[in-house]
Design a protein around this motif. Sequence first.
Motif, short mmCIF file in Angstrom:
data_model
loop_
_atom_site.label_atom_id
_atom_site.label_comp_id
_atom_site.label_asym_id
_atom_site.label_seq_id
_atom_site.Cartn_x
_atom_site.Cartn_y
_atom_site.Cartn_z
N ALA A 1 92.23 -26.14 -16.35
CA ALA A 1 92.13 -26.72 -15.10
C ALA A 1 93.02 -25.85 -14.13
O ALA A 1 93.81 -24.95 -14.37
N PHE A 2 92.88 -26.04 -12.85
CA PHE A 2 93.49 -25.46 -11.80
C PHE A 2 94.52 -26.74 -11.32
O PHE A 2 94.12 -27.63 -11.19
N ALA A 3 95.81 -26.26 -11.37
CA ALA A 3 96.91 -27.01 -11.41
C ALA A 3 97.91 -26.75 -10.49
O ALA A 3 98.09 -25.45 -10.22
N ALA A 4 98.71 -27.82 -9.72
CA ALA A 4 99.69 -27.32 -8.86
C ALA A 4 100.62 -28.41 -8.63
O ALA A 4 100.13 -29.55 -8.77
N SER A 5 101.83 -28.12 -8.34
CA SER A 5 103.08 -29.31 -8.32
C SER A 5 102.45 -30.08 -6.87
O SER A 5 101.89 -29.75 -5.92
N LYS A 6 102.90 -31.23 -7.12
CA LYS A 6 102.63 -32.34 -5.86
C LYS A 6 103.52 -31.72 -4.63
O LYS A 6 102.94 -32.00 -3.59
N GLU A 7 104.47 -30.93 -4.90
CA GLU A 7 105.22 -30.35 -3.86
C GLU A 7 104.56 -29.24 -3.06
O GLU A 7 104.66 -29.18 -1.90
N PHE A 8 103.81 -28.50 -3.65
CA PHE A 8 102.90 -27.49 -3.25
C PHE A 8 101.77 -28.20 -2.19
O PHE A 8 101.48 -27.52 -1.30
N VAL A 9 101.27 -29.05 -2.76
CA VAL A 9 100.11 -29.98 -2.31
C VAL A 9 100.75 -30.45 -0.76
O VAL A 9 99.75 -30.39 0.12
N THR A 10 101.89 -31.23 -0.90
CA THR A 10 102.06 -31.97 0.35
C THR A 10 103.32 -30.79 1.19
O THR A 10 103.03 -31.26 2.49
N ALA A 11 103.63 -29.87 0.57
CA ALA A 11 104.43 -28.82 1.47
C ALA A 11 103.67 -28.04 2.41
O ALA A 11 103.78 -27.48 3.35
N THR A 12 102.51 -27.63 1.66
CA THR A 12 101.66 -26.49 2.18
C THR A 12 100.21 -27.07 2.17
O THR A 12 99.28 -26.43 1.62
N PRO A 13 99.97 -28.03 2.77
CA PRO A 13 98.28 -28.66 2.89
C PRO A 13 97.36 -27.79 3.39
O PRO A 13 96.16 -27.94 2.45
N ASN A 14 97.38 -26.84 4.15
CA ASN A 14 96.38 -26.05 4.65
C ASN A 14 96.10 -25.14 3.56
O ASN A 14 95.03 -24.68 3.47
N THR A 15 97.15 -24.32 3.13
CA THR A 15 97.05 -23.59 2.01
C THR A 15 96.55 -23.90 0.80
O THR A 15 95.64 -23.23 0.17
N TYR A 16 96.82 -25.25 0.39
CA TYR A 16 96.48 -25.86 -0.78
C TYR A 16 94.87 -26.27 -0.52
O TYR A 16 94.09 -25.87 -1.48
N ALA A 17 94.52 -26.68 0.62
CA ALA A 17 93.11 -26.88 0.89
C ALA A 17 92.19 -25.48 0.91
O ALA A 17 91.13 -25.42 0.12
N ALA A 18 92.95 -24.40 1.34
CA ALA A 18 92.22 -23.15 1.39
C ALA A 18 91.90 -22.70 -0.02
O ALA A 18 90.95 -22.16 -0.47
N LEU A 19 93.01 -23.05 -0.71
CA LEU A 19 93.07 -22.37 -2.32
C LEU A 19 92.10 -22.99 -3.14
O LEU A 19 91.29 -22.52 -3.98
N LEU A 20 92.11 -24.33 -2.94
CA LEU A 20 91.17 -25.23 -3.88
C LEU A 20 89.73 -24.77 -3.17
O LEU A 20 88.87 -24.85 -4.00
N ARG A 21 89.50 -24.60 -2.28
CA ARG A 21 88.31 -24.59 -1.77
C ARG A 21 87.57 -23.13 -2.22
O ARG A 21 86.42 -23.18 -2.57
N ALA A 22 88.64 -22.22 -2.24
CA ALA A 22 88.25 -20.92 -2.91
C ALA A 22 87.88 -21.24 -4.50
O ALA A 22 86.67 -20.50 -4.92
N ILE A 23 88.67 -22.19 -4.99
CA ILE A 23 88.38 -22.38 -6.59
C ILE A 23 87.22 -23.04 -6.60
O ILE A 23 86.32 -22.74 -7.68
#
Length: 461
Positions: free
Chosen positions: A298-320
């Motif tokens: 799986a691709f995994a990340a902390s809840k903190e990363f998801v909530t603190a950097t939502p735009n970066t998280y979305a871009a990273l998940l979109r790439a994956i």
Amino acid sequence: MSTFDNPFDAETRLSGCSCGRHASPAEHDYDRAAQTRLACVPSESAEGRYEGVVASAVMRAIFPKNAARRAFLKSIGASTALAALSQLFPLKTATEVFAEGVPLEKTDLKIGFIPITCATPIIMAHPLGFYSKQGLNVEVIKTAGWAVIRDKTLNKEYDAAHMLSPMPLAITLGAGSNPIPYTMPAVENINGQAITLSIKHKEKRDPKDWKGFKFAVPFDYSMHNYLLRYYVAEHGINPDTDIQIRAIPPPEMVANLRAENIDAFLAPDPVNQRAVFDGVGFIHLLSKDIWDRHPCCAFAASKEFVTATPNTYAALLRAIIDATAFAAKPDNRKQIAEAIAPANYLNQPVTVVEQVLTGTFADGLGNVRKVPDRIDFDPFPWESFAVWIMTQMKRWGQIKGDVDYAGVAKQVFLATDTAKLMKEVGLTPPSATSKSFVVMGKTFDPSKPDDYIKSFAIKKA
């Protein structure tokens, strides 16, 4: 005027409402209904803010004159106006397009991975440009083992990581460590494992002959561990008393098999194929023959990363997810094999990686097999996958007491996020987040996890 200020004309910014930002109470209510910062009550999400900006801009385009706009809002009400506007104009689509232009909170990222084909989307997204396409500068870092992956992500040395799909659940539940909220927004691969035995055990194909065997799995909290335990238990072998199971990092498994430190392993690829390539093992069974289309990594990340950097998280998940969609097409597999085989990634001969990804492979028993979905790629994190994993954690004593199976599954396996981004890259996500499936002929009903555990004759006392 800030990015999220009221886009209504300046002349309308009168004290016609309680907040002083709107020409009339109707416009105030309309913005509040749109859940934007234009209203007195702040929005809870960036998506809500964007929706309000888009909705207000569309309203201005339809009613350029302030009086007409106020009359319309007053006549039918704010909520009805928003609903009507949504019917006439694709607000959701426009909002998503608008939101994609937002700045990333962070562009330089580090992602840890284990050098196995299960990490294919995470790895190939680097050389094939899927990260850079999203404006990200990602360093993918080869890592020694799963405990190191876990520790480095928890210590924030990695922004996100390639993990075994049970790991985010174990971290969230506090199994083996202190509980920390963790997320798994995408499955990296489905299938992609095998039981490989030492070449000296060619005549021992019946699991009943495996008593006393020493097996390796990559990690205690892994699909490999649970599938091996499930498989031998269905053949009457107690995995806690009749065999030994030890955790060995995948890159070290073939060497341990060659040195006869172990008799067999249930491992991710290309470990199984490398054992065949080196002439030290044979493939007894593909994991898809235990449970077809099971989750693996799986691709995994902390809840903190998801909530603190939502735009970066979305871009990273979109790439994956975009990379996963590319990997799901069989015609791309040879190109991917060439991209991820080099030393800085898998450090394997291209032919070994190709045999895994294409599903045309030697099994070590003199046969060339063709199994196109030996490994496959589907990012959707079914919540029922998480429930099944937790039943096995409970079955083998890794977690105790009452478990909120459905609640934890929903918290960790972010199916909604994945479904949205799957659509963006041309994939069709399921309409539901849970389903039943069959493991070795036995149907799993995710709504009855405790009954499922009780149904097994062999489990932790």
